[in-house]
Design a protein around this motif. Sequence first.
Motif, PDB file in Angstrom:
ATOM      1  N   GLY A 145      -1.767  -1.803   6.162  1.00 36.34           N
ATOM      2  CA  GLY A 145      -0.449  -1.904   6.651  1.00 36.34           C
ATOM      3  C   GLY A 145       0.542  -1.139   5.911  1.00 36.34           C
ATOM      4  N   ASN A 146       0.106  -0.546   4.718  1.00 37.25           N
ATOM      5  CA  ASN A 146       0.806   0.284   3.855  1.00 37.25           C
ATOM      6  C   ASN A 146       1.239   1.727   4.203  1.00 37.25           C
ATOM      7  OD1 ASN A 146       0.310  -1.618   1.757  1.00 37.25           O
ATOM      8  ND2 ASN A 146      -1.669  -1.139   1.459  1.00 37.25           N
ATOM      9  N   LEU A 147       2.358   1.959   4.226  1.00 39.19           N
ATOM     10  CA  LEU A 147       2.882   3.504   4.553  1.00 39.19           C
ATOM     11  C   LEU A 147       2.386   4.570   3.806  1.00 39.19           C
ATOM     12  CD1 LEU A 147       4.512   4.625   6.865  1.00 39.19           C
ATOM     13  CD2 LEU A 147       6.588   4.566   5.256  1.00 39.19           C
ATOM     14  N   LEU A 163       3.175  10.706   7.960  1.00 38.20           N
ATOM     15  CA  LEU A 163       3.088   9.466   7.479  1.00 38.20           C
ATOM     16  C   LEU A 163       2.375   8.530   8.416  1.00 38.20           C
ATOM     17  CD1 LEU A 163       6.867   8.859   6.345  1.00 38.20           C
ATOM     18  CD2 LEU A 163       4.878   9.498   4.985  1.00 38.20           C
ATOM     19  N   MET A 164       1.704   7.629   7.882  1.00 36.10           N
ATOM     20  CA  MET A 164       0.993   6.598   8.710  1.00 36.10           C
ATOM     21  C   MET A 164       0.786   5.443   8.205  1.00 36.10           C
ATOM     22  SD  MET A 164      -3.036   8.061   8.725  1.00 36.10           S
ATOM     23  CE  MET A 164      -4.070   6.860   8.233  1.00 36.10           C
ATOM     24  N   PHE A 165       0.302   4.396   8.952  1.00 32.57           N
ATOM     25  CA  PHE A 165       0.079   3.081   8.289  1.00 32.57           C
ATOM     26  C   PHE A 165      -1.375   3.100   8.050  1.00 32.57           C
ATOM     27  CE2 PHE A 165       3.884   1.923  10.427  1.00 32.57           C
ATOM     28  CZ  PHE A 165       4.593   1.407   9.443  1.00 32.57           C
TER      29      PHE A 165
END
Length: 104
Positions: free
Chosen positions: A90-92, A84-86
């Motif tokens: 800023g959305n995961l 996972l990342m942003f």
Amino acid sequence: MKPWAEKFYKSKAWRQCRDAYFVFRHGLCERCGGPGKIVHHKIWLTPENINDPAVSLNHEYLELLCQDCHNKEHHESPVTGDGLMFDEDGNLIQTECRSEDEKV
């Protein structure tokens, strides 16, 4: 982006250096081999060294990274779970780049 770095990152010299380095590395992340996205400074830029081209524009101190590897570089302890990342907003999101343990 930090206010003191804005002028540098918008400069023609940086854009040309970044684009040339991206081509030099064939657009691939130097850590995982996925699609590269960010030309990262191995020596973190500061107000004291940002105007020194031997540091800020030197290919020896650059590294092409995907978003996930760049996030890992800047966050020693991951702020998200593996995979996972942003994104830039800023959305995961789930990453396309897999860690060494996940590669087949």
